[in-house]
Scaffold this motif. Sequence first.
Motif, short mmCIF file in Angstrom:
data_model
loop_
_atom_site.label_atom_id
_atom_site.label_comp_id
_atom_site.label_asym_id
_atom_site.label_seq_id
_atom_site.Cartn_x
_atom_site.Cartn_y
_atom_site.Cartn_z
N GLY A 101 35.29 36.89 43.97
CA GLY A 101 36.78 36.67 43.34
C GLY A 101 36.96 38.02 42.53
O GLY A 101 36.11 38.61 41.67
N ARG A 102 38.35 38.35 42.32
CA ARG A 102 38.83 39.41 41.53
C ARG A 102 39.70 38.91 40.28
O ARG A 102 40.62 38.15 40.65
N ILE A 103 39.14 39.38 39.16
CA ILE A 103 40.08 38.62 38.03
C ILE A 103 40.23 39.78 37.00
O ILE A 103 39.66 40.93 37.12
N PHE A 104 41.46 39.67 36.26
CA PHE A 104 41.82 40.65 35.47
C PHE A 104 42.18 39.94 34.13
O PHE A 104 42.66 38.76 34.21
N LEU A 105 41.62 40.47 33.12
CA LEU A 105 41.80 39.71 31.79
C LEU A 105 42.77 40.44 30.92
O LEU A 105 42.66 41.62 30.55
N LEU A 106 43.82 39.87 30.48
CA LEU A 106 44.90 40.20 29.90
C LEU A 106 44.83 39.48 28.50
O LEU A 106 45.20 38.09 28.44
N GLY A 107 44.92 40.19 27.35
CA GLY A 107 45.09 39.57 26.05
C GLY A 107 43.87 39.94 25.16
O GLY A 107 43.12 40.43 25.24
N ALA A 108 44.05 39.24 23.86
CA ALA A 108 43.27 39.41 22.72
C ALA A 108 43.33 40.75 22.18
O ALA A 108 43.91 41.67 22.55
N ARG A 109 42.59 41.03 20.84
CA ARG A 109 42.60 42.29 20.23
C ARG A 109 41.76 43.29 21.08
O ARG A 109 41.19 42.79 21.80
N PRO A 110 42.34 44.68 20.79
CA PRO A 110 41.45 45.70 21.45
C PRO A 110 39.96 45.77 21.58
O PRO A 110 39.52 45.41 20.48
N GLY A 111 39.52 45.83 22.71
CA GLY A 111 37.89 45.61 22.97
C GLY A 111 37.43 44.30 23.48
O GLY A 111 36.35 44.36 23.97
N VAL A 112 38.23 43.15 22.99
CA VAL A 112 37.53 42.01 23.23
C VAL A 112 37.44 41.57 24.86
O VAL A 112 36.61 41.03 25.18
N ALA A 113 38.64 42.04 25.48
CA ALA A 113 38.85 41.88 27.16
C ALA A 113 37.64 42.24 27.73
O ALA A 113 37.08 41.94 28.72
#
Length: 242
Positions: A101-113
């Motif tokens: 499966g393909r996931i995209f992580l959006l959010g949190a402070r820069p670098g965290v994702a």
Amino acid sequence: MRTDILGVGFDNVTTKEAAGLAMEMISQRERAYVVTPNPEIIWMCRKDPRLREAIGGAALVLPDGVGVTLGARILGRPLRSRAPGVDFFAELVANLAPARGRIFLLGARPGVAEEAARNLSVQYPGIAVVGTRDGYFDDDREVIRIINEAAPDLLAVCLGSPRQELWMAQNAPLLDVPLSAGLGGTLDVISGRVRRAPVLWQKLGIEWLYRLIREPRRLRRIVKLPAYLFAVSLSALRGTRK
Ligand code: UDP
């Protein structure tokens, strides 16, 4: 039918069942979204009809935290279990990984994702993190374009409440993504920047206390809990008088 707590309807499902339902939604490719309200969000809904509508429009509404299950018990319609966003996400990723499966992580402070993406790839071999973006942006259209180009099966939206719920309700039709999920501080936990409460604390239903001790600024949020429980108790009393 959903279990109503002060006007917010919850699905009475366990974390495992929720992940199974989410897998079905992904295969149906319906551009659905999942929300995981806690008592603070229920409380916000009383004054924010847009938020209430955004939550009502979700394909799955999961009880995030002991305050929600306690509220349901006081109302005499107990929910079977808590389904915290971070557990739901882990279960869903575990289901998606064997299917690549393909996931995209959006959010949190820069670098965290990006850190979360590295950890997920190690923990769930097979999962493809096809994109990341921090949660401090103004141009929705640009972010939606990047997400659509990456073509994920699942979009983790970790922008905090109520921003993430409103964002998904507004943008789900524009997102070429079968399922989005509003998951609050999940990326902070997966990246390792925020430690989750030990399992015993989670089992005892005092994870909120652990978070409060580690992040005292949360007190501002937690002080609303007694008012919430009072309103739930009033609502229960009214219900029994009917
Ligand atoms: N956040 C974000 N964009 C914003 C505001 C918040 O990406 O405009 C992120 C923040 O960095 C954090 C998450 O949203 O990672 C909210 O975490 P919190 O622990 O407050 O959420 P909870 O799980 O308690 O709902």
